[in-house]
Design an enzyme around this catalytic site. Sequence first.
Site, short mmCIF file in Angstrom:
data_model
loop_
_atom_site.label_atom_id
_atom_site.label_comp_id
_atom_site.label_asym_id
_atom_site.label_seq_id
_atom_site.Cartn_x
_atom_site.Cartn_y
_atom_site.Cartn_z
CD GLU A 117 -10.73 2.13 5.53
OE1 GLU A 117 -9.78 1.80 6.27
OE2 GLU A 117 -10.97 1.58 4.44
CB ILE A 118 -13.15 8.90 7.03
CG1 ILE A 118 -14.64 8.82 7.42
CG2 ILE A 118 -12.78 10.32 6.60
CD1 ILE A 118 -15.01 9.67 8.63
N GLY A 139 -2.09 -0.09 -10.77
CA GLY A 139 -2.74 -1.30 -10.29
C GLY A 139 -3.40 -2.12 -11.37
CD GLU A 189 -1.24 3.21 -8.51
OE1 GLU A 189 -2.45 3.38 -8.71
OE2 GLU A 189 -0.76 2.10 -8.16
CB CYS A 204 -5.87 -0.36 7.63
SG CYS A 204 -4.40 -1.18 8.33
CE LYS A 240 1.03 -2.27 -8.21
NZ LYS A 240 0.70 -0.79 -8.10
CD GLU A 300 -4.26 -4.64 6.77
OE1 GLU A 300 -5.37 -4.04 6.81
OE2 GLU A 300 -3.17 -4.06 6.71
N PRO A 308 0.82 -1.21 0.00
CG PRO A 308 0.20 -0.79 2.23
CD PRO A 308 0.98 -1.75 1.37
#
Length: 492
Positions: A392-393, A219, A189, A295, A186, A262, A161
Amino acid sequence: MIPPKGNPNPEIKYTKIFIDNEFVDAESGKTFATVNPRTEKPIAQIAEGDKADIDKAVASAKKAFARGSAWRSLDASARAALINKLADLFEENVNELASLESLDNGMPFLMAYGITIKAAQNLRYYAGWADKIQGSTIPADGNSFALTRKEPVGVVALVTPWNVPIAMYGFKLGPALATGCTVVIKPAELTPLSALFMASLIKAAGFPPGVVNVVPGYGAAAGGALSLHPDVAKISFTGSSLVGHTILKAAGESNLKRVTLELGGKSPFVVFDDADIDAAVQEAAVIFSHGGQMCTSPSRVFVQAGIYDKFVKKAVAVASQMKVGDAFTPGCWQAPQIELRAVEKIIGLIESGKKEGAKLQLGGKRRKTNGYFIEPTVFSDVTDDMRIAKEEIFGPVQSILKFETFEEVVRRSNDTEYGLSAGVFTKNIETALEYAKAVEAGSVWVNQYNAMSAQTPFGGFKQSGIGRELGKEGLDAYLETKTISIKLPTNH
Protein backbone atom coordinates in the site's frame (compact mmCIF):
# COMPACT_ATOMS: atom_id res chain seq x y z
CA MET A 1 -27.11 25.01 1.36
CA ILE A 2 -24.28 27.34 2.40
CA PRO A 3 -21.99 27.93 -0.62
CA PRO A 4 -18.34 26.81 -0.33
CA LYS A 5 -16.02 29.52 0.97
CA GLY A 6 -12.64 28.28 2.09
CA ASN A 7 -10.58 30.17 4.61
CA PRO A 8 -6.82 29.39 4.52
CA ASN A 9 -6.42 31.09 7.91
CA PRO A 10 -9.32 29.95 10.09
CA GLU A 11 -9.31 30.91 13.74
CA ILE A 12 -8.08 28.04 15.92
CA LYS A 13 -10.62 28.19 18.74
CA TYR A 14 -10.22 24.78 20.36
CA THR A 15 -6.93 23.17 21.31
CA LYS A 16 -7.73 21.46 24.62
CA ILE A 17 -9.13 18.07 25.61
CA PHE A 18 -12.94 17.84 25.70
CA ILE A 19 -14.30 15.94 28.72
CA ASP A 20 -17.73 16.23 30.34
CA ASN A 21 -18.70 19.01 27.89
CA GLU A 22 -15.75 21.19 28.95
CA PHE A 23 -12.39 21.97 27.34
CA VAL A 24 -9.55 21.23 29.77
CA ASP A 25 -5.75 21.02 29.77
CA ALA A 26 -4.01 17.65 29.71
CA GLU A 27 -3.30 16.25 33.16
CA SER A 28 0.42 16.34 32.33
CA GLY A 29 0.24 19.89 30.99
CA LYS A 30 1.97 18.72 27.81
CA THR A 31 1.12 19.90 24.30
CA PHE A 32 2.15 18.87 20.80
CA ALA A 33 2.17 20.71 17.48
CA THR A 34 -0.17 20.03 14.60
CA VAL A 35 1.56 20.94 11.33
CA ASN A 36 0.33 22.38 8.03
CA PRO A 37 1.58 19.96 5.33
CA ARG A 38 1.50 22.79 2.77
CA THR A 39 3.97 24.99 4.65
CA GLU A 40 5.63 22.42 6.96
CA LYS A 41 5.03 24.89 9.81
CA PRO A 42 3.08 24.40 13.07
CA ILE A 43 -0.53 25.54 13.11
CA ALA A 44 -1.22 25.30 16.85
CA GLN A 45 -0.21 23.57 20.06
CA ILE A 46 -2.70 20.89 21.10
CA ALA A 47 -3.20 19.42 24.57
CA GLU A 48 -1.48 16.03 24.66
CA GLY A 49 -3.71 13.46 26.28
CA ASP A 50 -2.35 10.24 27.74
CA LYS A 51 -3.58 7.46 30.07
CA ALA A 52 -4.63 9.86 32.85
CA ASP A 53 -6.80 11.85 30.45
CA ILE A 54 -8.23 8.71 28.86
CA ASP A 55 -9.17 7.45 32.33
CA LYS A 56 -11.02 10.72 33.01
CA ALA A 57 -12.79 10.63 29.65
CA VAL A 58 -13.87 7.00 30.04
CA ALA A 59 -15.11 7.71 33.58
CA SER A 60 -17.17 10.61 32.22
CA ALA A 61 -18.61 8.42 29.46
CA LYS A 62 -19.33 5.62 31.93
CA LYS A 63 -21.20 8.02 34.21
CA ALA A 64 -23.21 9.34 31.26
CA PHE A 65 -24.13 5.76 30.32
CA ALA A 66 -25.24 4.78 33.83
CA ARG A 67 -28.82 3.70 34.42
CA GLY A 68 -30.95 6.72 35.25
CA SER A 69 -28.58 9.24 33.63
CA ALA A 70 -29.88 12.05 31.46
CA TRP A 71 -28.69 10.25 28.31
CA ARG A 72 -30.05 6.82 29.20
CA SER A 73 -33.37 8.34 30.23
CA LEU A 74 -33.94 9.98 26.85
CA ASP A 75 -36.56 8.56 24.53
CA ALA A 76 -35.08 7.19 21.31
CA SER A 77 -36.85 9.94 19.36
CA ALA A 78 -35.15 12.54 21.59
CA ARG A 79 -31.76 10.98 20.78
CA ALA A 80 -32.66 11.29 17.12
CA ALA A 81 -33.50 14.97 17.59
CA LEU A 82 -30.07 15.62 19.15
CA ILE A 83 -28.27 13.83 16.31
CA ASN A 84 -30.27 15.81 13.76
CA LYS A 85 -29.35 19.02 15.59
CA LEU A 86 -25.69 18.03 15.36
CA ALA A 87 -26.15 17.47 11.61
CA ASP A 88 -27.69 20.95 11.37
CA LEU A 89 -24.62 22.41 13.08
CA PHE A 90 -22.30 20.54 10.69
CA GLU A 91 -24.09 22.19 7.79
CA GLU A 92 -24.21 25.63 9.43
CA ASN A 93 -20.46 25.46 10.14
CA VAL A 94 -19.47 23.60 6.98
CA ASN A 95 -16.98 26.20 5.76
CA GLU A 96 -15.20 26.42 9.10
CA LEU A 97 -15.06 22.65 9.58
CA ALA A 98 -13.83 22.08 6.01
CA SER A 99 -11.27 24.90 6.26
CA LEU A 100 -9.84 23.41 9.46
CA GLU A 101 -9.67 20.00 7.79
CA SER A 102 -7.89 21.39 4.72
CA LEU A 103 -5.46 23.38 6.85
CA ASP A 104 -4.64 20.39 9.03
CA ASN A 105 -4.26 17.57 6.50
CA GLY A 106 -3.93 19.34 3.14
CA MET A 107 -7.16 17.99 1.65
CA PRO A 108 -8.46 20.13 -1.24
CA PHE A 109 -11.06 22.45 0.27
CA LEU A 110 -13.90 21.48 -2.06
CA MET A 111 -13.31 17.84 -1.19
CA ALA A 112 -13.37 18.66 2.54
CA TYR A 113 -16.56 20.69 2.02
CA GLY A 114 -18.26 17.77 0.26
CA ILE A 115 -17.14 15.31 2.94
CA THR A 116 -18.54 17.56 5.68
CA ILE A 117 -21.93 17.73 3.94
CA LYS A 118 -21.80 13.95 3.51
CA ALA A 119 -21.01 13.49 7.21
CA ALA A 120 -24.12 15.52 8.08
CA GLN A 121 -26.18 13.31 5.77
CA ASN A 122 -24.79 10.19 7.43
CA LEU A 123 -25.66 11.57 10.87
CA ARG A 124 -29.23 12.15 9.67
CA TYR A 125 -29.40 8.61 8.31
CA TYR A 126 -28.50 7.18 11.72
CA ALA A 127 -30.79 9.63 13.51
CA GLY A 128 -33.54 8.00 11.50
CA TRP A 129 -32.61 4.62 12.94
CA ALA A 130 -32.64 5.70 16.60
CA ASP A 131 -36.33 4.89 17.21
CA LYS A 132 -36.44 1.90 14.85
CA ILE A 133 -33.97 -0.40 16.60
CA GLN A 134 -36.07 -3.29 17.87
CA GLY A 135 -35.95 -6.90 18.91
CA SER A 136 -38.30 -9.76 18.07
CA THR A 137 -40.68 -12.25 19.60
CA ILE A 138 -39.65 -15.88 19.20
CA PRO A 139 -41.79 -19.05 19.07
CA ALA A 140 -39.52 -20.86 21.52
CA ASP A 141 -39.96 -24.51 22.46
CA GLY A 142 -41.44 -25.25 25.86
CA ASN A 143 -43.89 -23.31 27.96
CA SER A 144 -42.21 -19.91 27.47
CA PHE A 145 -42.77 -16.59 25.78
CA ALA A 146 -39.41 -15.43 24.38
CA LEU A 147 -38.35 -12.04 23.11
CA THR A 148 -35.17 -10.12 22.38
CA ARG A 149 -34.08 -6.60 23.23
CA LYS A 150 -31.41 -4.61 21.40
CA GLU A 151 -29.34 -2.67 23.91
CA PRO A 152 -26.31 -0.35 23.56
CA VAL A 153 -22.96 -2.00 24.34
CA GLY A 154 -21.85 0.87 26.61
CA VAL A 155 -18.79 3.10 26.38
CA VAL A 156 -17.22 2.96 22.92
CA ALA A 157 -13.84 4.23 21.70
CA LEU A 158 -13.67 5.78 18.25
CA VAL A 159 -10.13 6.09 16.90
CA THR A 160 -10.19 8.21 13.75
CA PRO A 161 -7.61 8.48 10.93
CA TRP A 162 -5.76 11.57 9.75
CA ASN A 163 -6.83 11.42 6.11
CA VAL A 164 -10.62 11.91 6.41
CA PRO A 165 -11.48 12.71 10.05
CA ILE A 166 -14.80 14.47 9.37
CA ALA A 167 -16.08 11.54 7.32
CA MET A 168 -15.57 9.28 10.33
CA TYR A 169 -17.99 11.28 12.50
CA GLY A 170 -20.77 10.13 10.21
CA PHE A 171 -19.38 6.60 9.93
CA LYS A 172 -18.75 6.05 13.65
CA LEU A 173 -20.37 8.72 15.80
CA GLY A 174 -23.74 8.42 14.02
CA PRO A 175 -24.42 4.76 14.88
CA ALA A 176 -22.81 5.04 18.33
CA LEU A 177 -25.19 7.82 19.34
CA ALA A 178 -28.23 6.35 17.58
CA THR A 179 -27.90 3.12 19.58
CA GLY A 180 -27.48 4.99 22.88
CA CYS A 181 -23.78 4.39 23.52
CA THR A 182 -21.45 6.99 25.01
CA VAL A 183 -18.21 7.87 23.29
CA VAL A 184 -14.53 8.68 23.67
CA ILE A 185 -12.92 9.88 20.43
CA LYS A 186 -9.15 9.70 19.95
CA PRO A 187 -8.37 11.71 16.80
CA ALA A 188 -5.15 11.09 14.90
CA GLU A 189 -2.35 13.22 16.34
CA LEU A 190 -1.62 14.58 12.86
CA THR A 191 -5.12 16.06 12.43
CA PRO A 192 -6.92 16.94 15.70
CA LEU A 193 -8.45 20.30 14.73
CA SER A 194 -11.76 19.20 13.20
CA ALA A 195 -12.43 16.76 16.06
CA LEU A 196 -12.03 19.51 18.65
CA PHE A 197 -14.23 21.92 16.72
CA MET A 198 -16.80 19.14 16.36
CA ALA A 199 -16.69 18.72 20.16
CA SER A 200 -17.88 22.30 20.53
CA LEU A 201 -20.83 21.43 18.29
CA ILE A 202 -21.68 18.46 20.54
CA LYS A 203 -22.12 20.87 23.44
CA ALA A 204 -24.00 23.41 21.32
CA ALA A 205 -26.40 20.70 20.11
CA GLY A 206 -27.39 19.96 23.71
CA PHE A 207 -25.92 16.52 24.34
CA PRO A 208 -25.62 15.80 28.07
CA PRO A 209 -22.10 15.98 29.59
CA GLY A 210 -20.00 12.87 29.07
CA VAL A 211 -21.90 11.50 26.08
CA VAL A 212 -19.06 12.50 23.73
CA ASN A 213 -15.50 13.14 24.87
CA VAL A 214 -12.49 13.97 22.66
CA VAL A 215 -8.91 13.25 23.75
CA PRO A 216 -6.16 14.19 21.27
CA GLY A 217 -2.81 12.53 21.83
CA TYR A 218 -0.36 10.01 20.44
CA GLY A 219 -1.43 6.52 19.47
CA ALA A 220 0.84 4.59 21.81
CA ALA A 221 -0.23 6.57 24.89
CA ALA A 222 -3.83 7.72 24.36
CA GLY A 223 -4.86 5.10 21.79
CA GLY A 224 -3.14 2.32 23.71
CA ALA A 225 -4.88 3.31 26.94
CA LEU A 226 -8.27 3.18 25.18
CA SER A 227 -7.55 -0.23 23.69
CA LEU A 228 -6.65 -1.66 27.09
CA HIS A 229 -9.26 0.13 29.20
CA PRO A 230 -11.55 -2.37 30.98
CA ASP A 231 -14.54 0.02 30.91
CA VAL A 232 -14.48 0.41 27.12
CA ALA A 233 -16.90 -2.12 25.62
CA LYS A 234 -16.08 -1.56 21.96
CA ILE A 235 -13.42 0.10 19.86
CA SER A 236 -13.79 1.23 16.26
CA PHE A 237 -10.54 1.98 14.46
CA THR A 238 -9.76 3.22 10.96
CA GLY A 239 -6.11 3.29 9.95
CA SER A 240 -3.17 1.08 9.12
CA SER A 241 -3.21 -2.71 9.23
CA LEU A 242 -0.19 -2.68 11.55
CA VAL A 243 -1.98 -0.61 14.19
CA GLY A 244 -5.16 -2.64 13.65
CA HIS A 245 -3.31 -5.81 14.70
CA THR A 246 -2.06 -4.02 17.82
CA ILE A 247 -5.56 -2.88 18.76
CA LEU A 248 -7.02 -6.34 18.20
CA LYS A 249 -4.38 -7.87 20.46
CA ALA A 250 -4.95 -5.26 23.18
CA ALA A 251 -8.70 -5.77 23.05
CA GLY A 252 -8.21 -9.48 23.62
CA GLU A 253 -5.80 -8.94 26.47
CA SER A 254 -8.06 -6.50 28.31
CA ASN A 255 -11.75 -7.41 28.37
CA LEU A 256 -12.52 -8.99 25.00
CA LYS A 257 -14.03 -5.70 23.85
CA ARG A 258 -15.74 -5.67 20.50
CA VAL A 259 -13.56 -4.46 17.66
CA THR A 260 -14.40 -2.93 14.28
CA LEU A 261 -11.42 -2.35 12.01
CA GLU A 262 -11.24 -0.59 8.64
CA LEU A 263 -7.65 -0.97 7.52
CA GLY A 264 -5.50 -0.79 4.41
CA GLY A 265 -6.20 -1.65 0.81
CA LYS A 266 -4.56 -2.46 -2.50
CA SER A 267 -7.65 -2.15 -4.62
CA PRO A 268 -7.85 -3.63 -8.13
CA PHE A 269 -9.41 -1.48 -10.85
CA VAL A 270 -10.17 -3.69 -13.85
CA VAL A 271 -10.79 -2.32 -17.35
CA PHE A 272 -11.99 -4.76 -20.00
CA ASP A 273 -11.52 -4.26 -23.74
CA ASP A 274 -15.16 -3.22 -24.25
CA ALA A 275 -15.16 -0.52 -21.56
CA ASP A 276 -15.77 3.19 -22.05
CA ILE A 277 -12.06 3.92 -21.94
CA ASP A 278 -12.35 7.66 -21.35
CA ALA A 279 -14.71 7.17 -18.40
CA ALA A 280 -12.41 4.50 -16.97
CA VAL A 281 -9.33 6.73 -17.28
CA GLN A 282 -11.11 9.56 -15.47
CA GLU A 283 -12.31 7.33 -12.64
CA ALA A 284 -8.89 5.69 -12.26
CA ALA A 285 -7.41 9.17 -11.77
CA VAL A 286 -9.01 9.24 -8.30
CA ILE A 287 -5.67 7.76 -7.22
CA PHE A 288 -4.33 11.33 -7.29
CA SER A 289 -7.18 12.79 -5.23
CA HIS A 290 -5.99 13.99 -1.82
CA GLY A 291 -2.49 12.84 -2.76
CA GLY A 292 -3.62 9.21 -3.05
CA GLN A 293 -4.19 9.17 0.70
CA MET A 294 -7.40 7.15 0.62
CA CYS A 295 -7.75 3.54 1.71
CA THR A 296 -9.93 2.76 -1.32
CA SER A 297 -7.53 4.28 -3.87
CA PRO A 298 -7.46 2.20 -7.10
CA SER A 299 -3.76 1.44 -6.79
CA ARG A 300 -3.65 -1.58 -9.15
CA VAL A 301 -5.13 -0.71 -12.55
CA PHE A 302 -5.53 -3.90 -14.61
CA VAL A 303 -6.16 -3.14 -18.28
CA GLN A 304 -6.95 -5.81 -20.89
CA ALA A 305 -4.30 -6.22 -23.55
CA GLY A 306 -6.43 -4.99 -26.48
CA ILE A 307 -6.68 -1.45 -25.11
CA TYR A 308 -3.63 -1.37 -22.83
CA ASP A 309 -1.42 1.00 -24.83
CA LYS A 310 -4.31 3.35 -25.55
CA PHE A 311 -5.29 3.42 -21.87
CA VAL A 312 -1.73 4.20 -20.75
CA LYS A 313 -1.46 7.08 -23.20
CA LYS A 314 -4.75 8.58 -22.03
CA ALA A 315 -3.93 8.02 -18.35
CA VAL A 316 -0.64 9.89 -18.72
CA ALA A 317 -2.42 12.76 -20.47
CA VAL A 318 -4.97 13.05 -17.65
CA ALA A 319 -2.33 12.83 -14.91
CA SER A 320 -0.16 15.45 -16.61
CA GLN A 321 -3.05 17.93 -16.35
CA MET A 322 -3.57 17.26 -12.66
CA LYS A 323 -3.60 20.50 -10.68
CA VAL A 324 -1.30 20.12 -7.68
CA GLY A 325 -1.11 22.80 -5.05
CA ASP A 326 -2.50 24.46 -1.97
CA ALA A 327 -5.81 23.08 -0.68
CA PHE A 328 -7.49 26.45 -1.11
CA THR A 329 -6.36 27.00 -4.72
CA PRO A 330 -9.40 26.83 -7.05
CA GLY A 331 -9.39 23.62 -9.06
CA CYS A 332 -6.78 21.93 -6.88
CA TRP A 333 -7.16 18.15 -7.07
CA GLN A 334 -3.95 16.82 -5.56
CA ALA A 335 -2.77 18.43 -2.34
CA PRO A 336 0.33 17.55 -0.24
CA GLN A 337 1.16 14.34 1.56
CA ILE A 338 0.53 14.45 5.29
CA GLU A 339 4.14 14.49 6.56
CA LEU A 340 7.79 14.04 5.58
CA ARG A 341 7.82 10.39 6.66
CA ALA A 342 5.05 9.67 4.14
CA VAL A 343 6.97 11.45 1.38
CA GLU A 344 10.08 9.39 2.08
CA LYS A 345 8.11 6.14 2.03
CA ILE A 346 6.40 7.01 -1.28
CA ILE A 347 9.63 8.11 -2.97
CA GLY A 348 11.26 4.89 -1.78
CA LEU A 349 8.51 2.83 -3.40
CA ILE A 350 8.73 4.86 -6.62
CA GLU A 351 12.46 4.15 -6.76
CA SER A 352 11.79 0.45 -6.20
CA GLY A 353 9.38 0.46 -9.15
CA LYS A 354 12.05 1.92 -11.42
CA LYS A 355 14.68 -0.57 -10.23
CA GLU A 356 12.35 -3.56 -10.61
CA GLY A 357 11.60 -2.76 -14.26
CA ALA A 358 8.36 -0.77 -14.33
CA LYS A 359 8.30 2.00 -16.94
CA LEU A 360 8.01 5.45 -15.41
CA GLN A 361 5.66 7.35 -17.71
CA LEU A 362 5.26 10.51 -15.64
CA GLY A 363 6.44 12.17 -12.43
CA GLY A 364 8.36 10.20 -9.84
CA LYS A 365 9.88 13.02 -7.79
CA ARG A 366 9.16 15.29 -4.88
CA ARG A 367 8.29 18.79 -6.05
CA LYS A 368 10.89 21.45 -5.31
CA THR A 369 8.67 23.74 -3.28
CA ASN A 370 7.49 24.22 0.26
CA GLY A 371 5.24 21.47 1.49
CA TYR A 372 5.12 17.69 1.21
CA PHE A 373 4.27 17.50 -2.49
CA ILE A 374 4.97 14.61 -4.86
CA GLU A 375 4.45 14.80 -8.61
CA PRO A 376 1.54 12.78 -10.05
CA THR A 377 3.28 9.54 -10.98
CA VAL A 378 2.28 6.93 -13.57
CA PHE A 379 3.95 3.53 -14.11
CA SER A 380 3.22 1.12 -16.96
CA ASP A 381 4.53 -2.41 -17.52
CA VAL A 382 3.99 -3.17 -13.83
CA THR A 383 4.04 -6.82 -12.81
CA ASP A 384 2.52 -8.50 -9.77
CA ASP A 385 5.83 -9.24 -8.07
CA MET A 386 6.90 -5.58 -7.86
CA ARG A 387 6.65 -3.73 -4.56
CA ILE A 388 4.49 -1.02 -6.11
CA ALA A 389 1.98 -3.74 -7.04
CA LYS A 390 2.02 -5.41 -3.62
CA GLU A 391 2.45 -2.73 -0.95
CA GLU A 392 0.00 0.00 0.00
CA ILE A 393 1.70 3.20 -1.22
CA PHE A 394 -0.86 5.75 0.05
CA GLY A 395 0.44 8.25 -2.45
CA PRO A 396 -0.22 9.65 -5.96
CA VAL A 397 1.24 6.65 -7.79
CA GLN A 398 -0.75 4.93 -10.53
CA SER A 399 0.42 1.42 -11.42
CA ILE A 400 -0.99 0.05 -14.70
CA LEU A 401 -0.82 -3.72 -15.27
CA LYS A 402 -1.76 -5.74 -18.37
CA PHE A 403 -4.00 -8.83 -18.43
CA GLU A 404 -5.35 -11.16 -21.11
CA THR A 405 -8.29 -13.20 -19.77
CA PHE A 406 -11.12 -12.95 -17.25
CA GLU A 407 -9.90 -15.83 -15.10
CA GLU A 408 -6.40 -14.40 -15.07
CA VAL A 409 -7.50 -10.97 -13.80
CA VAL A 410 -9.71 -12.51 -11.10
CA ARG A 411 -6.79 -14.57 -9.84
CA ARG A 412 -4.43 -11.61 -9.88
CA SER A 413 -6.97 -9.26 -8.30
CA ASN A 414 -7.30 -11.65 -5.36
CA ASP A 415 -3.55 -12.26 -5.02
CA THR A 416 -3.17 -9.76 -2.18
CA GLU A 417 -3.49 -9.73 1.59
CA TYR A 418 -6.03 -6.91 1.27
CA GLY A 419 -9.69 -6.93 0.27
CA LEU A 420 -11.25 -3.52 0.84
CA SER A 421 -12.65 -2.47 -2.54
CA ALA A 422 -12.53 -3.07 -6.28
CA GLY A 423 -13.72 -1.49 -9.50
CA VAL A 424 -14.65 -3.01 -12.85
CA PHE A 425 -15.31 -1.24 -16.15
CA THR A 426 -17.12 -3.10 -18.94
CA LYS A 427 -20.24 -2.73 -21.08
CA ASN A 428 -21.08 -6.42 -20.54
CA ILE A 429 -23.25 -6.73 -17.41
CA GLU A 430 -22.60 -10.47 -17.20
CA THR A 431 -18.85 -9.86 -17.08
CA ALA A 432 -19.33 -7.16 -14.45
CA LEU A 433 -21.52 -9.32 -12.22
CA GLU A 434 -19.29 -12.36 -12.55
CA TYR A 435 -16.24 -10.29 -11.60
CA ALA A 436 -18.12 -8.71 -8.68
CA LYS A 437 -18.96 -12.21 -7.42
CA ALA A 438 -15.42 -13.51 -7.82
CA VAL A 439 -13.33 -10.67 -6.41
CA GLU A 440 -12.51 -10.76 -2.69
CA ALA A 441 -13.47 -7.25 -1.67
CA GLY A 442 -15.99 -5.62 0.64
CA SER A 443 -17.18 -3.11 -1.99
CA VAL A 444 -17.26 -3.54 -5.77
CA TRP A 445 -18.08 -0.58 -7.99
CA VAL A 446 -19.20 -1.16 -11.58
CA ASN A 447 -18.47 1.58 -14.15
CA GLN A 448 -17.91 4.03 -11.30
CA TYR A 449 -15.66 4.28 -8.28
CA ASN A 450 -15.91 5.26 -4.59
CA ALA A 451 -19.70 5.26 -4.81
CA MET A 452 -20.36 5.16 -1.06
CA SER A 453 -23.54 6.34 0.65
CA ALA A 454 -25.02 6.23 4.13
CA GLN A 455 -27.22 3.28 3.14
CA THR A 456 -24.47 1.00 1.78
CA PRO A 457 -22.31 -1.10 4.17
CA PHE A 458 -18.57 -0.49 3.94
CA GLY A 459 -15.68 -2.64 5.16
CA GLY A 460 -13.09 -5.12 4.04
CA PHE A 461 -12.16 -8.76 3.57
CA LYS A 462 -8.91 -10.32 4.77
CA GLN A 463 -6.33 -7.84 6.17
CA SER A 464 -8.54 -4.90 5.24
CA GLY A 465 -10.60 -5.21 8.37
CA ILE A 466 -13.34 -6.65 10.55
CA GLY A 467 -16.98 -5.62 10.56
CA ARG A 468 -18.94 -3.06 8.58
CA GLU A 469 -19.71 0.63 8.85
CA LEU A 470 -22.58 2.53 7.19
CA GLY A 471 -25.94 1.02 6.33
CA LYS A 472 -28.10 -0.92 8.78
CA GLU A 473 -25.13 -3.24 9.37
CA GLY A 474 -23.24 -0.25 10.81
CA LEU A 475 -25.45 -0.43 13.90
CA ASP A 476 -24.68 -4.04 14.73
CA ALA A 477 -21.34 -3.59 16.50
CA TYR A 478 -22.84 -1.01 18.88
CA LEU A 479 -25.67 -3.28 20.04
CA GLU A 480 -26.03 -6.26 22.33
CA THR A 481 -28.86 -8.77 21.89
CA LYS A 482 -30.57 -9.81 25.13
CA THR A 483 -32.96 -12.77 25.18
CA ILE A 484 -35.79 -12.75 27.72
CA SER A 485 -37.88 -15.88 28.32
CA ILE A 486 -41.10 -15.71 30.38
CA LYS A 487 -42.72 -18.81 31.83
CA LEU A 488 -46.36 -19.09 30.84
CA PRO A 489 -49.22 -20.78 32.69
CA THR A 490 -49.62 -24.45 31.85
CA ASN A 491 -52.41 -25.06 29.38
CA HIS A 492 -55.25 -27.36 30.59
